[in-house]
Design a protein around this motif. Structure first.
Motif, PDB file in Angstrom:
ATOM      1  N   ASN A 380      -3.163  -9.232  -2.126  1.00  0.00           N
ATOM      2  CA  ASN A 380      -3.145  -8.298  -0.995  1.00  0.00           C
ATOM      3  C   ASN A 380      -2.899  -6.852  -1.401  1.00  0.00           C
ATOM      4  OD1 ASN A 380      -3.660  -9.693   1.678  1.00  0.00           O
ATOM      5  ND2 ASN A 380      -2.247 -11.108   0.678  1.00  0.00           N
ATOM      6  N   LEU A 381      -2.101  -6.690  -2.428  1.00  0.00           N
ATOM      7  CA  LEU A 381      -1.824  -5.325  -2.894  1.00  0.00           C
ATOM      8  C   LEU A 381      -3.096  -4.658  -3.419  1.00  0.00           C
ATOM      9  CD1 LEU A 381       0.842  -3.991  -2.672  1.00  0.00           C
ATOM     10  CD2 LEU A 381       1.385  -4.669  -5.017  1.00  0.00           C
ATOM     11  N   THR A 382      -3.931  -5.426  -4.096  1.00  0.00           N
ATOM     12  CA  THR A 382      -5.177  -4.869  -4.636  1.00  0.00           C
ATOM     13  C   THR A 382      -6.050  -4.319  -3.504  1.00  0.00           C
ATOM     14  OG1 THR A 382      -5.118  -6.436  -6.458  1.00  0.00           O
ATOM     15  CG2 THR A 382      -7.233  -5.381  -6.010  1.00  0.00           C
ATOM     16  N   PHE A 383      -6.256  -5.137  -2.483  1.00  0.00           N
ATOM     17  CA  PHE A 383      -7.103  -4.674  -1.377  1.00  0.00           C
ATOM     18  C   PHE A 383      -6.466  -3.511  -0.624  1.00  0.00           C
ATOM     19  CE2 PHE A 383      -9.094  -8.845  -2.035  1.00  0.00           C
ATOM     20  CZ  PHE A 383     -10.436  -8.469  -2.016  1.00  0.00           C
ATOM     21  N   ARG A 384      -5.147  -3.558  -0.489  1.00  0.00           N
ATOM     22  CA  ARG A 384      -4.489  -2.472   0.231  1.00  0.00           C
ATOM     23  C   ARG A 384      -4.626  -1.165  -0.552  1.00  0.00           C
ATOM     24  NH1 ARG A 384      -2.601  -1.478   5.464  1.00  0.00           N
ATOM     25  NH2 ARG A 384      -1.321   0.374   5.309  1.00  0.00           N
ATOM     26  N   ARG A 385      -4.434  -1.246  -1.850  1.00  0.00           N
ATOM     27  CA  ARG A 385      -4.519  -0.017  -2.642  1.00  0.00           C
ATOM     28  C   ARG A 385      -5.955   0.484  -2.720  1.00  0.00           C
ATOM     29  NH1 ARG A 385       0.005  -0.582  -7.396  1.00  0.00           N
ATOM     30  NH2 ARG A 385       1.773  -0.820  -5.978  1.00  0.00           N
ATOM     31  N   SER A 387      -7.808   0.426  -0.331  1.00  0.00           N
ATOM     32  CA  SER A 387      -8.009   1.107   0.956  1.00  0.00           C
ATOM     33  C   SER A 387      -7.660   2.583   0.884  1.00  0.00           C
ATOM     34  CB  SER A 387      -7.147   0.458   2.050  1.00  0.00           C
ATOM     35  OG  SER A 387      -7.298  -0.935   2.046  1.00  0.00           O
ATOM     36  N   GLU A 388      -6.875   2.962  -0.101  1.00  0.00           N
ATOM     37  CA  GLU A 388      -6.386   4.347  -0.180  1.00  0.00           C
ATOM     38  C   GLU A 388      -7.320   5.250  -0.968  1.00  0.00           C
ATOM     39  OE1 GLU A 388      -4.084   4.799   1.715  1.00  0.00           O
ATOM     40  OE2 GLU A 388      -2.966   2.909   1.845  1.00  0.00           O
ATOM     41  N   PRO A 392      -8.452  10.635  -3.865  1.00  0.00           N
ATOM     42  CA  PRO A 392      -8.753  10.373  -5.279  1.00  0.00           C
ATOM     43  C   PRO A 392      -7.504  10.337  -6.157  1.00  0.00           C
ATOM     44  CG  PRO A 392      -9.774  12.450  -4.543  1.00  0.00           C
ATOM     45  CD  PRO A 392      -9.062  11.869  -3.374  1.00  0.00           C
ATOM     46  N   ASN A 393      -6.415  10.995  -5.679  1.00  0.00           N
ATOM     47  CA  ASN A 393      -5.171  10.966  -6.455  1.00  0.00           C
ATOM     48  C   ASN A 393      -4.562   9.582  -6.509  1.00  0.00           C
ATOM     49  OD1 ASN A 393      -5.259  13.742  -6.888  1.00  0.00           O
ATOM     50  ND2 ASN A 393      -4.344  14.108  -4.876  1.00  0.00           N
ATOM     51  N   ALA A 431      -9.128   4.309   6.730  1.00  0.00           N
ATOM     52  CA  ALA A 431      -8.379   3.877   7.919  1.00  0.00           C
ATOM     53  C   ALA A 431      -8.861   2.494   8.353  1.00  0.00           C
ATOM     54  CB  ALA A 431      -8.535   4.884   9.048  1.00  0.00           C
ATOM     55  N   GLY A 432     -10.169   2.285   8.311  1.00  0.00           N
ATOM     56  CA  GLY A 432     -10.728   0.984   8.688  1.00  0.00           C
ATOM     57  C   GLY A 432     -10.271  -0.111   7.732  1.00  0.00           C
ATOM     58  N   MET A 433     -10.233   0.218   6.453  1.00  0.00           N
ATOM     59  CA  MET A 433      -9.787  -0.770   5.457  1.00  0.00           C
ATOM     60  C   MET A 433      -8.315  -1.113   5.635  1.00  0.00           C
ATOM     61  SD  MET A 433     -11.848   0.571   2.074  1.00  0.00           S
ATOM     62  CE  MET A 433     -11.270  -0.687   0.927  1.00  0.00           C
ATOM     63  N   ARG A 434      -7.525  -0.099   5.985  1.00  0.00           N
ATOM     64  CA  ARG A 434      -6.091  -0.369   6.200  1.00  0.00           C
ATOM     65  C   ARG A 434      -5.862  -1.288   7.398  1.00  0.00           C
ATOM     66  NH1 ARG A 434      -5.111   5.047   4.309  1.00  0.00           N
ATOM     67  NH2 ARG A 434      -5.472   5.787   6.419  1.00  0.00           N
ATOM     68  N   ARG A 435      -6.801  -1.279   8.328  1.00  0.00           N
ATOM     69  CA  ARG A 435      -6.645  -2.151   9.503  1.00  0.00           C
ATOM     70  C   ARG A 435      -6.960  -3.618   9.213  1.00  0.00           C
ATOM     71  NH1 ARG A 435      -8.486   2.437  12.385  1.00  0.00           N
ATOM     72  NH2 ARG A 435     -10.658   1.802  12.214  1.00  0.00           N
TER      73      ARG A 435
END
Ligand code: AMP
Ligand code: MG
Length: 499
Positions: A380-385, A387-388, A392-393, A431-435
């Motif tokens: 889950n952390l991989t997909f969440r990150r 999303s960010e 680019p930073n 934002a969509g990915m974070r949802r």
């Protein structure tokens, strides 16, 4: 006021409106909960109570506690233990049934939906076999946490209305505090409920059950030319979707027996279940799953297998009950894959921020999963990150998870090429990915900590975890640590049924 008026559903603290208890006696056994010597409220789900048109203040009162612990029977409740059968780890058991649970009755929510209220851990019934009918605090807390987290993630599931301590100890590997969970479900109709009547050759009650299930869950099927086939089709679609949702968040049910498969399409019977930390398609947590039958990646195939068992049970009702029925049922079973693929690929696209449908999207997702497995990165952390990445930073945050960052770079280049074909801003995509990519999942080490503390009389850990999991997609800085994967000493390798 007449006695009749007084006992009408609107005037009861819990507005019971029971339908299952109206079915023929073969469906259940009337039963009473065992008394709890000194009950105590652990947690009440006030918001869920309101949805069910129950005053939370009542559940939190002494009268409410008496009902939730099994010490008194609520007005309008007709407690029954439901009969069912099931394939357990592939072996058919013709009689299982509620051996440690009682259906108190049903309530109709504000939106018109009907729900079962069930006590789990309320003492022995005719179906208990060698079990004591009790539940220990640990499994009650685990089910409470994971089912409510699942609901917050938006995945179909049974819910938890209350958890109470009984004041009694139960004997497991060691003596443990006893507890009772009040579970809320769209119904407790299982694949195994159909198998129960089919195995007895009781076609009459099988038909009663199928009609009941259709009316309760899939009313549109009734107007189909072959309503029982339509019922089956609807169940297949619902469970294919459900399984896809699990696979998209790294959930492992752990005991996907046919008696633990709800035909309403909800996740049910949380036992030795877990959300994966490090991604490993072969991951198994359950201490009783020695051969990995219910390993993460096996879940779609197992669910399809369970659907084949449901089809067998329904055969006498379908078409001519003979060859034609078999043919039709096989065609329906085969559609499981289409439903599953559609839900899974659609979900994977969203997880990757892809709103257009293009060939190669599944392959792109699978390539990511392959390098994730190689690096054993946190699912889950991989997909969440990921999303960010509008920022680019923050690219390094996801890259640094991989043991082989070059493999990630190569994949990320292909992903960015694909993203270039998308419309919309990078911010909107993030934002969509974070949802859809949760920050907070019920991690095993957190659940274990909540259980350990509760066993020692400290409930804050459980309560705080519930606060965190109520909003799985929202960044909340104060809870940042809850997003983290366990450090090696915190890792939980095995979960136990604890029955
Ligand atoms: P489960 O592990 O919840 O899927 O349960 C499988 C079957 O075992 C069901 O029929 C349960 O009612 C029964 N069972 C599980 N734990 C107990 C227990 N402590 N006492 C009696 N029956 C139980
Ligand atoms: Mg079960």
């Amino acid at each position: 006021m007449s006695a009749d008026h007084f006992s009408s559903a609107e005037h009861r603290a819990i507005p019971f409106d029971n339908s299952y208890a109206r079915l023929p006696p073969a469906f259940y056994e009337r039963a009473q909960a065992a008394p709890a010597p000194s009950p105590r409220i652990l947690r009440i789900n006030d918001a869920l109570a309101r949805q069910l048109q129950i005053d939370p203040a009542f559940l939190n009162s002494a009268a409410g506690l008496a009902i939730l612990s099994g010490n008194s029977t609520a007005a309008g409740s007709e407690p029954i233990a439901q009969a069912y059968a099931g394939h357990q780890f592939g072996n058919f058991v013709p009689q299982l049934g509620d051996g440690r649970a009682l259906l108190l009755g049903e309530v109709v929510a504000a939106d018109g939906k009907r729900f079962d209220l069930q006590l789990k851990g309320s003492g022995p019934t005719r179906f208990s076999r060698r079990g004591d009918g009790r539940a220990a605090l640990g499994p009650v807390i685990r089910e409470y946490i994971v089912s409510e987290a699942m609901a917050a993630l938006g995945i179909p599931t049974t819910r938890s209305l209350a958890a109470v301590l009984t004041g009694e100890t139960v004997r497991r590997e060691r003596m443990l505090p006893g507890a009772v969970l009040t579970r809320v479900a769209s119904s407790h109709l299982r694949v195994g409920t159909f198998q129960y009547f089919a195995a007895r050759g009781d076609v009459q009650n099988l038909r009663v059950l199928a009609d009941y299930a259709t009316a309760r869950h899939y009313p549109a099927a009734r107007s189909s030319p072959d309503p029982y086939l339509a019922l089956f089709d609807a169940v297949v679609a619902a469970l294919a979707n459900l399984t896809a949702r699990w696979m998209l968040v790294g959930f492992i049910h752990g005991v996907l027996n046919t008696d633990n498969t709800s035909i309403a399409g909800e996740t049910i019977d949380y036992g030795p279940c877990a959300f994966m930390d490090a991604y490993d398609p072969g991951k198994v947590f359950s201490s009783i799953d020695q051969y990995g039958r219910y390993a993460f990646a096996n879940q779609p195939a197992i669910m399809k297998w369970n659907m084949a068992r449901l089809a067998e049970a329904l055969l006498p009702l379908i078409a001519d009950g003979g060859d034609k029925a078999v043919e039709a049922a096989n065609a329906s079973i085969a559609r499981f894959n289409d439903h599953y693929e559609q839900a899974y690929v659609g979900g994977l696209r969203q997880k990757l921020g892809l709103s257009r449908e293009m060939d190669g999207d599944l392959a792109l997702g699978n390539e990511l999963l392959a390098i994730m497995a190689e690096s054993q990165v946190d699912f889950n952390l991989t997909f969440r990150r990921l999303s960010e990445t509008a920022d680019p930073n923050r690219d390094a945050e996801v890259r640094s998870l991989f043991v082989d960052p070059a493999a990630f770079d190569a994949w990320a280049n292909r992903w960015r090429e694909r993203l270039a074909l998308e419309d919309g801003s990078a911010e909107a995509r993030s934002a969509g990915m974070r949802r859809v990519n949760p920050l907070f999942i019920p991690r095993n080490h957190r659940i274990e900590a909540a259980i350990r503390d509760a066993e020692n009389g400290r409930y804050e850990t459980f309560n705080e975890l519930m606060d965190v999991l109520a909003h799985p997609y929202d960044d909340r800085a104060e809870f940042a640590a809850y997003a983290n994967a366990p450090v090696p000493e915190e890792e939980v390798q095995q979960t136990f049924c604890g029955t």
